[in-house]
Design a protein around this motif. Structure first.
Motif, PDB file in Angstrom:
ATOM      1  N   LEU A 200      42.386  46.579  33.399  1.00  0.00           N
ATOM      2  CA  LEU A 200      43.260  46.400  32.232  1.00  0.00           C
ATOM      3  C   LEU A 200      43.538  47.685  31.463  1.00  0.00           C
ATOM      4  N   PHE A 201      42.650  48.649  31.540  1.00  0.00           N
ATOM      5  CA  PHE A 201      42.726  49.792  30.643  1.00  0.00           C
ATOM      6  C   PHE A 201      42.999  51.077  31.413  1.00  0.00           C
ATOM      7  N   THR A 327      46.449  38.357  26.402  1.00  0.00           N
ATOM      8  CA  THR A 327      46.066  37.469  27.492  1.00  0.00           C
ATOM      9  C   THR A 327      46.546  38.102  28.786  1.00  0.00           C
ATOM     10  N   SER A 328      45.640  38.350  29.712  1.00  0.00           N
ATOM     11  CA  SER A 328      46.012  39.111  30.910  1.00  0.00           C
ATOM     12  C   SER A 328      46.752  38.245  31.923  1.00  0.00           C
ATOM     13  N   ASP A 329      47.544  38.907  32.738  1.00  0.00           N
ATOM     14  CA  ASP A 329      48.280  38.201  33.797  1.00  0.00           C
ATOM     15  C   ASP A 329      47.326  37.534  34.780  1.00  0.00           C
ATOM     16  N   LEU A 334      45.028  32.516  37.061  1.00  0.00           N
ATOM     17  CA  LEU A 334      43.944  31.570  37.344  1.00  0.00           C
ATOM     18  C   LEU A 334      44.196  30.213  36.689  1.00  0.00           C
ATOM     19  N   VAL A 335      44.761  30.221  35.491  1.00  0.00           N
ATOM     20  CA  VAL A 335      45.093  28.961  34.824  1.00  0.00           C
ATOM     21  C   VAL A 335      46.166  28.211  35.603  1.00  0.00           C
ATOM     22  N   SER A 336      47.158  28.936  36.084  1.00  0.00           N
ATOM     23  CA  SER A 336      48.229  28.275  36.842  1.00  0.00           C
ATOM     24  C   SER A 336      47.683  27.681  38.146  1.00  0.00           C
ATOM     25  N   ARG A 337      46.740  28.372  38.783  1.00  0.00           N
ATOM     26  CA  ARG A 337      46.105  27.840  39.993  1.00  0.00           C
ATOM     27  C   ARG A 337      45.308  26.564  39.678  1.00  0.00           C
ATOM     28  N   LEU A 338      44.600  26.584  38.559  1.00  0.00           N
ATOM     29  CA  LEU A 338      43.844  25.400  38.145  1.00  0.00           C
ATOM     30  C   LEU A 338      44.785  24.227  37.897  1.00  0.00           C
ATOM     31  N   SER A 445      40.256  42.176  35.915  1.00  0.00           N
ATOM     32  CA  SER A 445      41.337  42.233  34.918  1.00  0.00           C
ATOM     33  C   SER A 445      41.465  40.920  34.149  1.00  0.00           C
ATOM     34  N   PHE A 446      40.428  40.128  34.139  1.00  0.00           N
ATOM     35  CA  PHE A 446      40.394  38.862  33.394  1.00  0.00           C
ATOM     36  C   PHE A 446      40.229  39.168  31.896  1.00  0.00           C
ATOM     37  N   ARG A 447      41.166  38.669  31.085  1.00  0.00           N
ATOM     38  CA  ARG A 447      41.011  38.771  29.625  1.00  0.00           C
ATOM     39  C   ARG A 447      41.626  37.529  28.990  1.00  0.00           C
TER      40      ARG A 447
END
Length: 453
Positions: A200-201, A327-329, A334-338, A445-447
């Motif tokens: 992310l950074f 909120t990271s891509d 991961l939310v969309s996969r869930l 890159s999870f945020r």
């Protein structure tokens, strides 16, 4: 009387001379003819120049290097006012189209001769007011132009001045290799921009031959412009970098100055995914990705168990925080996969994290639309060196099925990864006055962006 008559005759004669001079078509025609000839000569000169290069012309177009980078354009001018054009412009969806497109151009005469690209092509992507790379340039686009005033030639280059802001732009003779190499800019663009799996950074590190100095590096991928701020206490050192891409890396129009050396050419190192500008005597500047925030806070300590901390609840609310800039891509992915794995009409609505409850518990609460909530009980510890909080599995609460655990595995593994989470209490607000906390993985890159509830 004689004097008056003489004066009268003189005035009549003078008036006739003035009238004659004002109506003399011969003099006017001669003056206009010279101006027209002069412009026509310049027009022919420019047209001949544009057609003279077998492989066309190349221009790296910096529309405003105080806030934007540069875009490489290639032009092959053809008879009958046609031009083949290509560029390395990257759209907001991340697509860089280096294909060749044909359009029309004209030589127009006004106070001077100008080259005008009269039908839509790659150059117009920089002048479209509806295509803005930053909030500051809303309705202004990329400040580009499609009309260029001809100023002459020097050392084989054609010199233009832009109509919109008066900046100089130089066309240099292109080669067949330039047309082949343009597509090679694309992997360089992708490597600097990163993707949802990239850390992310970003950091910039300079080495003066004896010591390394670190800078936080903020980069706008659409603008191709970055700013590096020193992370050393009391230092005000900072750099702006305006990037254009090459087949081997990036070039900044604005230099990074290290020990008196101006560093502008950053070469890509595929082994490390870094871009390195090398000087002499050990001097260098490096652009790199990192999972660790440039500035790490102690905010995680507020959430630790067994430290006498009060209960704190933070929650990701999909309706408000899915599109938050922090909120990271990768989290969204991961939310969309869930959600895609859930039954019709069901979706993840919240992830609430309870720290130090009255029962001295810490747990992750997953809430859904159309489905019963699921709780994962954890314990917290710290990595004091890296300043992360580590959540460790203690078991799933009664009611959680094996299917629930499998469904939540990808997100839950990120929240409970052994490297821990960086916690930061942010200074901004989103929709409501609740404080914002971000939870970023120390290994990916999870945020996730949350409200304090």
């Amino acid at each position: 009387m004689k004097v008056k008559k003489i004066y009268k005759y003189l005035m009549i004669s003078f008036g006739a001379l003035l009238l004659g001079s004002c109506t003399s078509t011969e003099v006017d025609a001669k003056f206009d003819e010279n101006a027209t000839e002069r412009l026509s000569g310049r027009k022919k000169e420019l047209n001949d120049l544009l057609l003279s290069s077998a492989d066309g012309w190349k221009a790296v177009y910096y529309t405003d290097s105080t806030q934007l980078g540069g875009w490489t354009h290639l032009f092959k001018f053809l008879p009958k006012g046609e031009v083949d054009m290509a560029s390395d412009f990257t759209k907001s969806d991340g697509n860089t189209d280096t294909g060749i497109y044909r359009s029309q151009y004209e030589m127009q005469m006004g106070s001077t001769v100008s080259l005008v690209f009269t039908t839509q092509n790659r150059i117009h992507l920089l002048s479209d007011a509806g295509n803005s790379p930053t909030a500051a340039l809303l309705a202004k686009g990329y400040l580009g132009d499609f009309q260029f005033y001809y100023y002459g030639q020097k050392n084989g280059e054609i010199i233009f001045r832009t109509n919109r802001n008066g900046h100089f732009l130089r066309f240099v003779k292109a080669t067949a290799q330039d047309w082949t190499d343009l597509a090679k800019n694309k992997p360089m663009i992708k490597s600097l921009n990163g993707d949802m799996f990239s850390p992310l950074f970003r950091l910039m590190e300079t080495n003066d031959g004896t010591a390394t100095h670190k800078f936080e590096f903020d980069y706008n991928t659409n603008a191709r412009f970055g700013t590096a701020y020193s992370l050393e206490a009391g230092s005000q050192e900072a750099y702006d970098l305006a990037f254009a891409f090459t087949p081997t890396g990036i070039v900044s129009k604005l230099p990074v100055i290290v020990k008196g050396q101006e560093l502008t050419n950053f070469i890509y190192d595929s082994a490390t995914n870094n871009f390195v500008a090398t000087g002499t005597n050990g001097v260098s500047a490096t652009l790199k990705f990192t999972n660790a925030p440039p500035t790490v806070t102690d905010d995680y300590k507020l959430l630790l168990s067994g430290k006498g901390n009060p209960q704190i609840v933070v929650g990701y609310i999909a309706a408000n925080l899915a599109t938050a800039p922090t909120t990271s891509d990768y989290f969204r992915y991961l939310v969309s996969r869930l959600n895609a794995s859930l039954a019709a009409g069901q979706s993840l609505s919240r992830i609430q994290m309870y720290f130090n409850t009255a029962a001295n518990q810490t747990y992750i609460n997953y809430q859904f639309v159309g489905k019963t909530a699921v709780n994962h009980i954890v314990t917290s510890s710290e990595d004091p060196v890296n300043k992360t909080i580590i959540l460790t599995n203690l078991g799933w609460a009664t009611g959680a099925t094996a299917a629930d655990v499998a469904l939540l595995r990808e997100i839950d593994n990120e929240l409970t990864n052994p490297k821990g989470l960086y916690i930061k209490k942010e200074s901004f607000r989103i929709t409501y006055s609740n404080p914002i906390y971000t939870l970023a993985s120390a290994s990916s890159s999870f945020r996730m962006t949350t409200y304090q509830l």
